[in-house]
Every structure is written in structure tokens, then in C-alpha cells.
Design a protein around this motif. Structure first.
Motif, PDB file in Angstrom:
ATOM      1  N   THR A   1       0.756  -1.236  -0.019  1.00 19.28           N
ATOM      2  CA  THR A   1      -0.067   0.019  -0.052  1.00 19.28           C
ATOM      3  C   THR A   1       0.826   1.264   0.028  1.00 19.28           C
ATOM      4  O   THR A   1       0.417   2.455   0.167  1.00 19.28           O
ATOM      5  CB  THR A   1      -1.040  -0.061   1.166  1.00 19.28           C
ATOM      6  OG1 THR A   1      -0.144  -0.044   2.466  1.00 19.28           O
ATOM      7  CG2 THR A   1      -1.876  -1.181   1.106  1.00 19.28           C
TER       8      THR A   1
ATOM      9  N   TRP B   1       0.311  -2.430  -4.915  1.00 20.60           N
ATOM     10  CA  TRP B   1      -0.022  -3.828  -5.567  1.00 20.60           C
ATOM     11  C   TRP B   1      -0.993  -3.928  -4.266  1.00 20.60           C
ATOM     12  O   TRP B   1      -0.466  -4.749  -3.106  1.00 20.60           O
ATOM     13  CB  TRP B   1       1.140  -4.728  -5.478  1.00 20.60           C
ATOM     14  CG  TRP B   1       0.875  -6.081  -5.988  1.00 20.60           C
ATOM     15  CD1 TRP B   1       0.372  -6.324  -7.090  1.00 20.60           C
ATOM     16  CD2 TRP B   1       0.788  -7.365  -5.166  1.00 20.60           C
ATOM     17  NE1 TRP B   1       0.211  -7.870  -7.096  1.00 20.60           N
ATOM     18  CE2 TRP B   1       0.322  -8.538  -5.953  1.00 20.60           C
ATOM     19  CE3 TRP B   1       0.967  -7.707  -3.826  1.00 20.60           C
ATOM     20  CZ2 TRP B   1       0.197  -9.765  -5.255  1.00 20.60           C
ATOM     21  CZ3 TRP B   1       0.843  -8.831  -3.182  1.00 20.60           C
ATOM     22  CH2 TRP B   1       0.317  -9.888  -4.069  1.00 20.60           C
TER      23      TRP B   1
ATOM     24  N   TYR C   1      -2.083   4.022  -7.546  1.00 19.99           N
ATOM     25  CA  TYR C   1      -2.648   3.209  -8.485  1.00 19.99           C
ATOM     26  C   TYR C   1      -1.780   2.528  -9.503  1.00 19.99           C
ATOM     27  O   TYR C   1      -2.111   1.613 -10.183  1.00 19.99           O
ATOM     28  CB  TYR C   1      -3.796   4.096  -9.360  1.00 19.99           C
ATOM     29  CG  TYR C   1      -4.460   3.476 -10.321  1.00 19.99           C
ATOM     30  CD1 TYR C   1      -5.434   2.607  -9.908  1.00 19.99           C
ATOM     31  CD2 TYR C   1      -4.452   3.802 -11.729  1.00 19.99           C
ATOM     32  CE1 TYR C   1      -6.365   1.897 -10.767  1.00 19.99           C
ATOM     33  CE2 TYR C   1      -5.260   3.324 -12.740  1.00 19.99           C
ATOM     34  CZ  TYR C   1      -6.131   2.271 -12.334  1.00 19.99           C
ATOM     35  OH  TYR C   1      -6.945   1.743 -13.122  1.00 19.99           O
ATOM     36  N   GLU C   2      -0.647   3.246  -9.820  1.00 19.73           N
ATOM     37  CA  GLU C   2       0.404   2.581 -11.051  1.00 19.73           C
ATOM     38  C   GLU C   2       1.407   2.031  -9.956  1.00 19.73           C
ATOM     39  O   GLU C   2       2.192   0.927 -10.663  1.00 19.73           O
ATOM     40  CB  GLU C   2       0.780   3.679 -11.735  1.00 19.73           C
ATOM     41  CG  GLU C   2      -0.401   4.333 -12.538  1.00 19.73           C
ATOM     42  CD  GLU C   2       0.186   5.512 -13.538  1.00 19.73           C
ATOM     43  OE1 GLU C   2       1.455   5.639 -13.634  1.00 19.73           O
ATOM     44  OE2 GLU C   2      -0.666   5.956 -14.613  1.00 19.73           O
TER      45      GLU C   2
ATOM     46  N   THR D   1      -5.017  -1.320  -7.609  1.00 19.90           N
ATOM     47  CA  THR D   1      -4.018  -0.913  -8.370  1.00 19.90           C
ATOM     48  C   THR D   1      -3.825  -1.600  -9.838  1.00 19.90           C
ATOM     49  O   THR D   1      -4.272  -2.772  -9.892  1.00 19.90           O
ATOM     50  CB  THR D   1      -2.681  -0.877  -7.543  1.00 19.90           C
ATOM     51  OG1 THR D   1      -2.348  -2.261  -7.485  1.00 19.90           O
ATOM     52  CG2 THR D   1      -2.935  -0.220  -6.388  1.00 19.90           C
TER      53      THR D   1
END
Length: 419
Positions: A304, A312, A308-309, A321
Motif C-alpha cells: 500500500t 499492489w 494506482y500505478e 491498483t
């Protein structure tokens, strides 16, 4: 070849927990090709012609006979108003296909189709699969096969009056000769047919499937060839030349990957979905989502720390993500240097794979599809020659890597994770 009842599918599922498999030989192929040969080749016999079965059903009949609820060979056939002639045509098609790829020779299906173009298209796809499998390091002829079809819908075609569109789902079990009795399974393959007929005599106008070779081939109607085919055989040749002696991957992690737990998870969630996660089958595919779930089950913690990119994780459809659900983004994530979390080696030596490692594959790039290694296949000397895979979207269990249309493949070795 016989079609067995659906119960064989359940039996095969019970038998699918296997260990490392040793094979004693595959198809007889030369280790090296003469320099003048541009591409790897394999002869495929295309001289046999398929003849329709059950001619008595449509001889002289003007009115179609509906499939009886008491005896239907395709589940849902009676409920959707399928005729006996339609049902038998679809079974003829499936048997022609399986007997072609099961014996690695193409049977001409012209008697089943209304249009020569569709005949040529299917012969090309089947030919490609036969060649790929003939060039496998293990024997991919079939000792037997069984399949079950379920009719989802029958509707009038919007294109041509009188034609009908049918959507079916297929599950199957195949026994490849080189796997010594281990069943390979596929679940929920979608087939879409357009049929044309009078009374109870029907032919196939079009057929499309989301099975790998059909949707991935780049078919040229003019040449009746798959434009991908030269590259496909080149990738097979390149893999033949890879070293098979003992190799090691030097990466280490504070916590090892739990391959046993990963194995149990993938066996549990092929052919069904874990309700704790959104399924992405209708949004580009569930293959990487499945792969991420397998890694999580093997102890790899969600990451975390990124967005978003670059993160995971999956908490909900709106809290996830790209590396969790997308093949290319996962490969970038796995290759990135980090102090905490996943430790993996992207593009590791291909034959160093173990249970729970990721194999991605495709045509131009090995990033179209994600699979997970269930077991290794070794020769009599203990060298890895192939893998048995599990995957989602294309729901496969105990499926040989070398049977895939995607021959451009890459191994991502999962080492473990750091705190």
C-alpha cells in the motif's frame, strides 16, 4: 474417441492434485535445424474428411424435432428450444475439432459449414494448434477427451432472416499422452455459433470462441494463413535452444514464498471465482487478478506504499491498483527495486520455474496473459522441459504450457518478501 458423461469432469477434478511429473520422451523432433530452414515446421495430415453423423435424423423431415427434456446431449438445449438437428451439428463440430487436435492432424470440416471461408479459417486455426503441439517437448496427442456443453441462449440472427445465433459454454477434460494419466481441464469456454437451416438440416455460418487460438490468431483471408505463425514457431525454436542444465537464481528474501499454500489456492479457484474479490472476466480478463490472489495466498503482503500505478493491493473495485489486475503493469511492478514487500525476478531463466511462479505469455510480447505454475514436468534426467499451469479467464487446470497458442513466454520467479 468417446464423449464421456459430465461425471468424468468431477472425477478429473479429484485427481488433479499431482506432484512433479517425469516424462520419458516427447515427439520425435530434431534438436537442431539445418541453417537453410527459416522456421520450425511439423507436417500435419489434412487428407481426412469429416462426414455428418446420424443422417436418419434429417432424411426426409420437413418439420424440425425439438430436443427432448428427457434426453439432451447439450444441457439447456430443450429449455432454449434447440432442435435435434442443431444439437447433432454442434456435437459433430466439437468431435471433429477434438479428433483433429487429439491426433494432431486436421480433419476437413467442410460438411459442417455453409461458407467455404469459415472452413478455411477453422482449418488454419486447427493446423496451427496441431503444429504447436507436435513441436512440444512432450507428447500432446490425446489418449481420450470428454466435454460438456451448456446452451445459454438461442436467438434469431439480426443479420440474416432465418439464421439463429447460439451461445454455449464448454468445459472439458483431456488426457495428453505425455502426461501419463494426469487430466488437463478447461472450464467455461464461450462459443458463439450462427446456424442456417431448413427443417432439421442445419449448417454453421459462423463460429467464434474465446478459446485462446481463435481470438489470438491474425487470420488473413486472402492467403488463408495466420500472420502470427512464423513468429509462433520461432519462439518454440528459441526455447529449444535455452540451457536445460541446472541453473540458479541468486535473489533472496527474508521470508520465503509459501508455494504449498499458493498451489492449494490455485487448485481451488480455477473454474470459479473467490467472492472476496471482484472478477474482471468482462473487463479485459481475470488472469492477473487470479495471479495476484495466488501470490497473496502464498504470503506475499499487499503493498500500500504506492498509488494506482505503483502499488499492489486490492480492497474493493474502487480501491485497487493496475499491477494487481494488469499483466504489463504487474511485470513493471515486480521488476522494480524495493526494500519492502515482494521479491521477484522478472524474465528469470525459463526452466528454473517452480510451483507458484508466474508465466506470462503472448504473441508479440509475453504480456497478454498470466498463468501460474502448478507443477513442473521433467525428463528422465531430472531436467525441466515443460510446466503444468493454472489460470483464470481462460480457466485452465493442469494444462501444459507447450499446448498454448501463446508461444512467447516469460518466467517471473517469486522469491518471497521482505519486511
Amino acid at each position: 474417441m468417446k464423449r464421456f458423461v459430465l461425471l468424468i469432469l468431477l472425477l478429473a477434478m479429484a485427481l488433479s492434485v499431482t506432484g512433479c511429473l517425469t516424462v520419458t520422451g516427447g515427439n520425435d523432433q530434431p534438436d537442431e535445424l539445418p541453417p537453410e530452414e527459416q522456421h520450425l515446421t511439423a507436417d500435419v495430415d489434412e487428407t481426412e474428411v469429416w462426414h455428418r453423423r446420424h443422417d436418419d435424423v434429417w432424411s426426409g423431415q420437413d418439420e424440425p424435432e425439438l430436443v427432448s427434456r428427457d434426453f439432451e446431449r447439450i444441457s439447456g438445449a430443450a429449455a432454449n428450444g434447440m432442435t435435434v438437428g442443431q444439437e447433432l451439428l454442434l456435437l459433430d463440430f466439437m468431435d471433429c475439432y477434438y479428433q483433429s487436435i487429439g491426433q494432431l492432424r486436421v480433419i476437413d470440416p467442410a460438411d459442417l459449414f455453409a461458407e467455404p471461408k469459415q472452413v478455411a479459417y477453422h482449418k488454419t486455426i486447427w493446423h496451427d494448434l496441431c503444429v504447436i503441439r507436435k513441436l512440444s517437448p512432450i507428447d500432446l496427442t490425446m489418449t481420450s477427451y470428454s466435454y460438456a456443453l451448456r446452451c445459454e441462449s438461442i436467438t434469431p440472427s439480426e443479420e440474416t432472416e432465418g439464421d439463429v445465433d447460439m451461445v454455449l459454454r464448454e468445459s472439458n477434460v483431456t488426457y495428453f499422452t505425455g502426461l501419463n494419466g494426469i487430466p488437463s481441464e478447461q472450464f467455461g469456454i464461450k462459443h458463439t455459433f450462427t446456424l442456417r437451416g431448413v427443417g432439421d438440416r442445419w449448417l454453421i455460418v459462423r463460429h467464434w470462441s474465446d478459446d485462446n487460438a481463435y481470438y489470438s490468431a491474425d487470420y488473413d483471408e486472402e492467403t488463408q494463413q495466420d500472420r502470427n505463425f512464423p513468429a509462433i514457431t520461432d519462439y518454440i525454436q528459441a526455447r529449444r535452444e535455452l540451457p536445460r542444465d541446472e541453473q540458479t537464481v541468486s535473489a533472496t528474501a527474508a521470508h520465503p514464498y509459501d508455494r504449498t499454500a499458493a498451489r492449494q489456492y490455485m487448485l481451488s479457484y480455477v473454474g470459479k471465482r473467490n467472492g472476496d474479490f471482484k472478477a474482471y472476466d468482462d473487463y479485459g480478463g481475470n488472469c492477473m487478478n487470479f495471479g495476484s490472489q495466488v501470490l497473496l495466498s502464498g504470503g506475499i503482503p499487499m503493498d500500500t506504499s504506492g498509488g494506482y500505478e505503483t502499488g499492489w493491493y486490492w480492497y474493493s473495485a474502487s480501491q485497487t491498483t493496475l499491477p494487481w489486475v494488469n499483466v504489463g503493469w504487474f511485470l513493471e511492478y515486480a521488476a522494480a527495486e524495493r526494500e519492502h514487500g515482494l521479491v521477484a525476478v522478472v524474465n528469470a531463466p525459463y526452466f528454473t520455474g517452480e510451483t507458484g511462479d508466474i508465466i506470462t505469455m503472448g504473441v508479440e510480447e509475453p504480456a497478454n496473459h498470466t498463468t501460474v505454475i502448478l507443477d513442473t514436468i521433467k525428463d528422465e534426467n531430472g531436467a525441466v522441459v515443460d510446466y503444468l499451469l493454472c489460470s483464470n479467464t481462460a480457466d485452465l487446470r493442469n494444462f501444459p504450457a507447450s499446448a498454448y497458442y501463446y508461444t512467447n513466454r516469460q518466467l517471473t520467479k517469486i522469491i518471497g518478501w521482505n519486511d
